[in-house]
Design an enzyme around this catalytic site. Structure first.
Site, mmCIF file in Angstrom:
data_model
loop_
_atom_site.group_PDB
_atom_site.id
_atom_site.type_symbol
_atom_site.label_atom_id
_atom_site.label_comp_id
_atom_site.label_asym_id
_atom_site.label_seq_id
_atom_site.Cartn_x
_atom_site.Cartn_y
_atom_site.Cartn_z
ATOM 1 N N ASP A 42 14.021 10.438 -1.251
ATOM 2 C CA ASP A 42 13.467 10.199 0.080
ATOM 3 C C ASP A 42 14.383 9.245 0.841
ATOM 4 O O ASP A 42 14.108 8.053 0.995
ATOM 5 C CB ASP A 42 12.050 9.651 -0.003
ATOM 6 C CG ASP A 42 11.308 9.850 1.308
ATOM 7 O OD1 ASP A 42 11.921 10.427 2.241
ATOM 8 O OD2 ASP A 42 10.147 9.449 1.408
ATOM 9 N N CYS A 66 13.420 6.387 3.357
ATOM 10 C CA CYS A 66 12.035 5.983 3.237
ATOM 11 C C CYS A 66 12.029 4.548 3.786
ATOM 12 O O CYS A 66 12.943 3.772 3.488
ATOM 13 C CB CYS A 66 11.622 6.002 1.779
ATOM 14 S SG CYS A 66 9.867 5.765 1.573
ATOM 15 N N HIS A 87 14.341 1.374 3.349
ATOM 16 C CA HIS A 87 14.563 0.787 2.016
ATOM 17 C C HIS A 87 15.183 1.766 1.014
ATOM 18 O O HIS A 87 15.254 1.459 -0.173
ATOM 19 C CB HIS A 87 13.293 0.106 1.461
ATOM 20 C CG HIS A 87 12.025 0.904 1.522
ATOM 21 N ND1 HIS A 87 10.872 0.423 2.088
ATOM 22 C CD2 HIS A 87 11.734 2.123 1.055
ATOM 23 C CE1 HIS A 87 9.912 1.321 1.973
ATOM 24 N NE2 HIS A 87 10.412 2.368 1.351
ATOM 25 N N ASN A 88 15.649 2.934 1.490
ATOM 26 C CA ASN A 88 16.405 3.855 0.626
ATOM 27 C C ASN A 88 17.655 4.319 1.367
ATOM 28 O O ASN A 88 17.627 5.344 2.074
ATOM 29 C CB ASN A 88 15.568 5.103 0.287
ATOM 30 C CG ASN A 88 14.520 4.878 -0.774
ATOM 31 O OD1 ASN A 88 14.318 3.769 -1.242
ATOM 32 N ND2 ASN A 88 13.849 5.942 -1.172
ATOM 33 N N SER A 147 -0.205 -2.417 -1.814
ATOM 34 C CA SER A 147 -1.141 -1.322 -2.038
ATOM 35 C C SER A 147 -2.163 -1.326 -0.908
ATOM 36 O O SER A 147 -2.326 -2.310 -0.189
ATOM 37 C CB SER A 147 -1.865 -1.503 -3.365
ATOM 38 O OG SER A 147 -2.936 -2.407 -3.206
ATOM 39 N N HIS A 169 10.883 -4.400 -1.437
ATOM 40 C CA HIS A 169 10.385 -3.426 -0.450
ATOM 41 C C HIS A 169 8.901 -3.147 -0.573
ATOM 42 O O HIS A 169 8.296 -2.590 0.330
ATOM 43 C CB HIS A 169 11.152 -2.111 -0.582
ATOM 44 C CG HIS A 169 10.610 -1.168 -1.619
ATOM 45 N ND1 HIS A 169 10.427 -1.529 -2.941
ATOM 46 C CD2 HIS A 169 10.181 0.113 -1.527
ATOM 47 C CE1 HIS A 169 9.943 -0.498 -3.605
ATOM 48 N NE2 HIS A 169 9.776 0.505 -2.776
ATOM 49 N N GLY A 170 8.297 -3.484 -1.708
ATOM 50 C CA GLY A 170 6.888 -3.141 -1.907
ATOM 51 C C GLY A 170 6.312 -3.995 -3.008
ATOM 52 O O GLY A 170 6.895 -5.010 -3.384
#
Lengths: 143, 485
Positions: free
Chosen positions: B97, B100, B334-335, B385, B408-409
């Protein structure tokens, strides 16, 4: 079904192991696992549409990669969820050739209990091998 | 799980695997994490980041961010900078992705104003923003026109009326990676993605209505610089990428690189997902051009979703998007892989920085960020989340230690099947509604996979990036509404 999802590999994605008595059965089982990743109760998919896939590769595991990648492409480009109706793999001088008649139907968010989109088939831990007379494969899907 | 015995503590948030950890490592691998996050990091991270350290042309260190987890090829959270002259480019270091990323949008509404209309708002967002497996967008775009999307990025969206001029300024690289060449993309890639502009997709992709509560503001000055000035201000965050187009570009070039990597260039890798080619090779340059097309598709995808968001808010609240103050805070990928200039051992060098599940984090005063953020640093958006919240942070000058990269997460810790075994989607949906988070989903199974317990603690991740000097927490954003595929 001749496949099972693997819980402890690449946890953010989906990994599965598939198997069969023949290479054709293994490839068919892998296509079913791909379908089951995207749709709950994939048996509800009706065989309304037909697509034929013809591909070749000099390595069997990469033939599986190309085969599953083609199904992922058809999911987006034609919006088709497909399973093999007939599938043949023959050994040729430069490797393997696959011909598969795939049947299924267009994605219907009302009738199909959709799960998660598959972005691609990865090469991470991709493997096809013959173990004790049975064909086995491992695939990690990016979702 | 036990940590590798060779792992050495460099500081409270930096852990190093030496080049002796695995045969073929060219540089040490550094894991950025608190002690707690490190202890819970899965085994795959160490093996995969060590594999990355073996790639030709890798410079100084490879890194894994605090939200790192087992991916394919690179770990998620993996960062590697290559010397363009001697190094490689690898689709496995960017992900399927491509681009992304995260976009964060302001409103001048408060939670008190939005709450009474929340179900109506979320239902309408769900109706207007396509989500789920195989979804298509509302933009009618021929294959020929799509090639312009790929080469022009957000400028195309601006020309078509889907963007405000300032949106482009608030997007990384102005919403267009220069040098994108649609001729480097296959017909299959175009066929797969030309009708998916403005779609979320599925998995962990979402669009979320969030609140900046006063008690969650860590840095008032930077929050104000980013436009967050009102108590309980509502913002919208969304997460998605380049859809089927980018996925096909990655698939196509994995196949290409596998064919040439060893026979033509004599490169071998520990994991075929790290298939690569010299950056300065016909195949490497073609992939870089195609990757830029996918990056641009990702920016346009998020831009068109923003257009729809503005329409929805305007319809529900009977004011124009301008009156609702729906400007962008920022859009950051972030990709990606990017050519950037970095200081390495006192020398300025151009490097090809791969970031897979890792966010660029430019500090105050740095070139390449909007003038508006010169004093605050680049906004960094870390999506958590759907149950626990997300973070807006600011880039730091001290992120030079990781080629200006941060997390990133929140990072997954549980398999998707395990999450589904632990809770049913319908139950999760009603539990969240009782906690004041209204959710619409295209898939109950997919929803269960994204339960909060399947992820690391976002607070720990954001704090670790701050302690490591990579990004400074500005505000934690809590969800009140969410749509997901």
């Amino acid at each position: 079904m001749p496949f099972r999802f693997l819980e402890d590999i690449a946890i953010a994605d989906v990994a599965f192991s598939a198997w069969g008595e023949t290479r054709e059965e293994l490839f068919s089982a892998a296509a079913e696992a791909l379908l089951a990743t995207m749709v709950e109760e994939s048996s509800a998919i009706e065989p309304h549409d037909c697509e034929t896939i013809r591909i070749g590769h000099d390595e069997l595991d990469l033939l599986l990669f190309d085969f599953l990648s083609e199904l992922v492409f058809l999911k987006d480009a034609r919006r088709l969820l497909l399973r093999p109706c007939s599938l043949m793999i023959e050994g040729v001088d430069d490797g393997y050739r696959l011909e598969a008649v795939m049947k299924g139907e267009r994605i219907d968010p009302i009738r199909h209990r959709l799960l998660v989109d598959v972005k691609g088939v990865t090469l991470h831990r991709l493997a096809v091998s013959l173990v004790n007379g049975k064909w086995q494969g491992t695939v990690v899907l990016d979702i | 799980m036990s940590l590798p015995s060779q792992l050495r503590k460099v500081s409270d948030t930096v852990w190093e695997l030496p080049i002796t950890y695995q045969k073929g490592m060219l540089v040490p691998a550094r894991i950025i994490a608190s002690e707690g996050l490190l202890a819970r990091m899965d085994d795959g991270v160490f093996a995969q980041i060590a594999n990355v350290a073996c790639l030709p042309g890798v410079v100084k260190y490879v890194y894994c961010m605090p939200d790192g987890h087992w991916g394919y090829g690179f770990p998620i959270g993996g960062v590697a900078a290559m010397d363009p002259a001697t190094g490689v480019i690898s689709p496995g270091g960017i992900g399927f992705d491509i681009n992304c990323g995260m976009r964060l949008v302001l409103t001048n509404l408060t939670e008190e104003e939005v709450r009474p209309r929340l179900p109506e708002l979320v239902d309408y967002l769900f109706a207007r923003i396509p989500t789920g497996v195989g979804c298509t967008g509302f933009v009618r775009c021929s294959r020929t026109e799509f090639r312009k999307v790929l080469e022009q990025g957000s400028r195309w969206a601006l020309g078509k009326g889907y963007a405000w001029p300032e949106d482009l300024e608030m997007t990384e690289e102005g919403g267009c990676f220069a040098g994108a060449d649609a001729d480097a993309c296959s017909d299959k890639a175009i066929e797969r993605g030309y009708d998916q502009i403005g779609t979320l997709g599925s998995g962990n992709h979402y669009c979320e209505v969030q609140v900046a509560r006063p008690e969650n503001v860590f840095d008032r000055e930077k929050a104000a610089a980013f436009g967050i000035t009102i108590p309980n201000q509502v913002v919208i965050m969304f997460h998605c990428g380049s859809r089927g187009f980018g996925h096909q570009v990655a698939t196509d070039y994995l196949q290409t690189f596998l064919r040439v990597m060893t026979p033509k260039y004599g490169i071998s890798v520990h994991d075929r997902e790290l298939a690569c080619a010299p950056f300065r090779s016909p195949e490497g340059e073609a992939y870089f051009s195609a990757m830029k097309c996918a990056v641009n598709m990702g920016f346009v995808n998020r831009q068109v979703i923003l257009h729809r968001l503005r329409e929805v808010f305007s319809q529900i609240f009977h004011r124009s998007p301008e009156e609702l103050g729906m400007g962008m805070i920022y859009d950051v990928a972030h990709n990606t892989a990017k050519l950037e200039t970095h200081l390495v051992d006192g020398a300025t060098r151009e490097l090809l920085v791969h970031r897979k599940g890792a966010t660029r984090s430019f500090g105050p005063g740095q070139e390449g960020i909007p003038e508006r953020y010169r004093d605050s640093g680049q906004p960094v958006i870390i999506g958590g989340s759907m149950e626990t919240g997300s973070y807006l942070l600011a880039g730091q000058a001290t992120a030079n230690t990781t080629f200006f990269t941060t997390a990133h997460g929140s990072g997954r810790t549980m398999s998707r099947h395990q999450a589904k075994k632990m809770i049913k989607g319908q139950k999760l949906l009603s539990d969240m509604e009782q906690r004041g988070i209204y959710v619409r989903t295209a898939s109950y199974g997919g929803l269960a996979e994204e339960a909060g317990f399947a992820y690391k603690n976002i607070d720990e991740v954001a704090t670790a990036t701050e302690l490591a000097g990579l990004s400074k927490r500005v505000v934690k954003l809590v969800p009140i509404g969410n749509i997901k595929g």
